[in-house]
Motif scaffolding. Sequence first.
Motif, PDB file in Angstrom:
ATOM      1  N   THR A   1      37.471  11.574 -29.053  1.00 46.59           N
ATOM      2  CA  THR A   1      36.024  11.570 -29.296  1.00 46.59           C
ATOM      3  C   THR A   1      35.534  10.204 -29.759  1.00 46.59           C
ATOM      4  N   SER A   2      36.178   9.655 -30.785  1.00 46.67           N
ATOM      5  CA  SER A   2      35.729   8.361 -31.297  1.00 46.67           C
ATOM      6  C   SER A   2      35.942   7.254 -30.274  1.00 46.67           C
ATOM      7  N   SER A   3      37.053   7.337 -29.545  1.00 52.48           N
ATOM      8  CA  SER A   3      37.349   6.303 -28.549  1.00 52.48           C
ATOM      9  C   SER A   3      36.337   6.323 -27.407  1.00 52.48           C
ATOM     10  N   LEU A   4      36.033   7.494 -26.912  1.00 51.49           N
ATOM     11  CA  LEU A   4      35.087   7.598 -25.800  1.00 51.49           C
ATOM     12  C   LEU A   4      33.688   7.150 -26.195  1.00 51.49           C
ATOM     13  N   ILE A   5      33.254   7.515 -27.404  1.00 55.31           N
ATOM     14  CA  ILE A   5      31.909   7.132 -27.849  1.00 55.31           C
ATOM     15  C   ILE A   5      31.782   5.609 -27.932  1.00 55.31           C
ATOM     16  N   THR A   6      32.794   4.959 -28.521  1.00 53.92           N
ATOM     17  CA  THR A   6      32.726   3.501 -28.706  1.00 53.92           C
ATOM     18  C   THR A   6      33.068   2.722 -27.448  1.00 53.92           C
ATOM     19  N   ASN A   7      34.095   3.165 -26.736  1.00 54.69           N
ATOM     20  CA  ASN A   7      34.640   2.366 -25.634  1.00 54.69           C
ATOM     21  C   ASN A   7      34.056   2.677 -24.264  1.00 54.69           C
ATOM     22  N   VAL A   8      33.355   3.814 -24.145  1.00 56.23           N
ATOM     23  CA  VAL A   8      32.801   4.195 -22.844  1.00 56.23           C
ATOM     24  C   VAL A   8      31.293   4.428 -22.924  1.00 56.23           C
ATOM     25  N   VAL A   9      30.882   5.373 -23.776  1.00 55.48           N
ATOM     26  CA  VAL A   9      29.455   5.672 -23.897  1.00 55.48           C
ATOM     27  C   VAL A   9      28.693   4.450 -24.408  1.00 55.48           C
ATOM     28  N   GLY A  10      29.266   3.759 -25.393  1.00 54.78           N
ATOM     29  CA  GLY A  10      28.612   2.572 -25.946  1.00 54.78           C
ATOM     30  C   GLY A  10      28.327   1.496 -24.912  1.00 54.78           C
ATOM     31  N   PRO A  11      29.353   1.019 -24.203  1.00 53.63           N
ATOM     32  CA  PRO A  11      29.098   0.005 -23.179  1.00 53.63           C
ATOM     33  C   PRO A  11      28.141   0.467 -22.091  1.00 53.63           C
ATOM     34  N   ALA A  12      28.191   1.757 -21.738  1.00 54.74           N
ATOM     35  CA  ALA A  12      27.264   2.269 -20.727  1.00 54.74           C
ATOM     36  C   ALA A  12      25.830   2.175 -21.224  1.00 54.74           C
ATOM     37  N   MET A  13      25.598   2.532 -22.494  1.00 54.76           N
ATOM     38  CA  MET A  13      24.251   2.448 -23.060  1.00 54.76           C
ATOM     39  C   MET A  13      23.784   0.998 -23.187  1.00 54.76           C
ATOM     40  N   VAL A  14      24.689   0.131 -23.626  1.00 58.22           N
ATOM     41  CA  VAL A  14      24.336  -1.290 -23.757  1.00 58.22           C
ATOM     42  C   VAL A  14      23.993  -1.882 -22.393  1.00 58.22           C
ATOM     43  N   ALA A  15      24.803  -1.577 -21.392  1.00 60.79           N
ATOM     44  CA  ALA A  15      24.544  -2.091 -20.045  1.00 60.79           C
ATOM     45  C   ALA A  15      23.178  -1.644 -19.535  1.00 60.79           C
ATOM     46  N   GLU A  16      22.857  -0.379 -19.749  1.00 58.20           N
ATOM     47  CA  GLU A  16      21.575   0.129 -19.260  1.00 58.20           C
ATOM     48  C   GLU A  16      20.399  -0.487 -20.005  1.00 58.20           C
ATOM     49  N   ALA A  17      20.531  -0.651 -21.315  1.00 58.98           N
ATOM     50  CA  ALA A  17      19.431  -1.195 -22.116  1.00 58.98           C
ATOM     51  C   ALA A  17      19.152  -2.658 -21.813  1.00 58.98           C
ATOM     52  N   PHE A  18      20.213  -3.428 -21.540  1.00 55.95           N
ATOM     53  CA  PHE A  18      20.034  -4.874 -21.341  1.00 55.95           C
ATOM     54  C   PHE A  18      19.934  -5.269 -19.869  1.00 55.95           C
ATOM     55  N   ARG A  19      20.169  -4.322 -18.966  1.00 56.47           N
ATOM     56  CA  ARG A  19      20.131  -4.661 -17.544  1.00 56.47           C
ATOM     57  C   ARG A  19      18.787  -5.230 -17.090  1.00 56.47           C
ATOM     58  N   PRO A  20      17.645  -4.688 -17.549  1.00 55.24           N
ATOM     59  CA  PRO A  20      16.362  -5.289 -17.143  1.00 55.24           C
ATOM     60  C   PRO A  20      16.259  -6.761 -17.536  1.00 55.24           C
ATOM     61  N   LEU A  21      16.832  -7.125 -18.692  1.00 51.13           N
ATOM     62  CA  LEU A  21      16.819  -8.526 -19.112  1.00 51.13           C
ATOM     63  C   LEU A  21      17.781  -9.354 -18.274  1.00 51.13           C
ATOM     64  N   LEU A  22      18.893  -8.769 -17.894  1.00 51.94           N
ATOM     65  CA  LEU A  22      19.836  -9.462 -17.008  1.00 51.94           C
ATOM     66  C   LEU A  22      19.206  -9.759 -15.656  1.00 51.94           C
ATOM     67  N   LEU A  23      18.484  -8.788 -15.129  1.00 47.93           N
ATOM     68  CA  LEU A  23      17.944  -8.927 -13.778  1.00 47.93           C
ATOM     69  C   LEU A  23      16.771  -9.893 -13.693  1.00 47.93           C
ATOM     70  N   THR A  24      16.326 -10.407 -14.844  1.00 49.11           N
ATOM     71  CA  THR A  24      15.315 -11.474 -14.817  1.00 49.11           C
ATOM     72  C   THR A  24      15.963 -12.857 -14.739  1.00 49.11           C
TER      73      THR A  24
END
Length: 248
Positions: A106-129
């Motif tokens: 549980t802790s591993s998936l939240i930090t190592n998988v769900v976290g990066p997925a959320m970060v990628a989605e949140a910052f992707r609009p800034l990346l694509l500029t």
Amino acid sequence: MTSRIILITGANSGVGLAATKVIVGASEKYHVIMAGRSREKLQSAMSEVQQGNTRGTVSTLLLDVTDEKSIDEAAKQVQEQHGRVDVLVNNAALGNVEPNVKSRFTSSLITNVVGPAMVAEAFRPLLLTSESPYSIFVSSGMGSLTMAAEPGAITYMPNENAYRACKAALNMIAIKEWQDFKSKGLKVFAFCPGFVVSNLRGTSEEARTGGGQAGDPAVSGQSLLDIIEGKRDAEDGKFVHKDGVYPW
């Protein structure tokens, strides 16, 4: 000269800190945003960077990859201060090897998988500029299904199944992002930094250094810089390491 904005999560120690030092030491055109969840640790790490060979610039950003609100607030802050991100390095991770399987996964998936997925989605609009955007997921050769299935595959640590599963899942996130956004110019890499000194295995000297066997994380930082500088563009969309490409 317009700075190139590079955001690194988990940047206050290990590979993240080493990469920051390498990048800001390489050129005045780089600005590294050191992201992490502890303001005190970030300030200490930034001071350590600034005391070294610094040509570029550095700042800090509070960002807890397990907290959606924290991620959204961090993305808003970067939008207001910089207007874009040129490189996103999803580096923050933990190496939970505790005996309880539910807690470990549980802790591993939240930090190592769900976290990066959320970060990628949140910052992707800034990346694509960005005119030349890069998205880098710090993975591990331990996440390679092909290598794990080989006869005589090495066991690196006790209860390693959660960590291996997380890195395999992270690789899939990288593949999907590359497929979905390569047409928009986004270059995506899964990157294995190798077995280096890190707090990932724990904070004791024995754990950090892997019993004295772990390598210098600055080598991993140089490999990340090579990606950022376009030297690995021919391997866009692949699972890379210092010396080449790993099989998925």
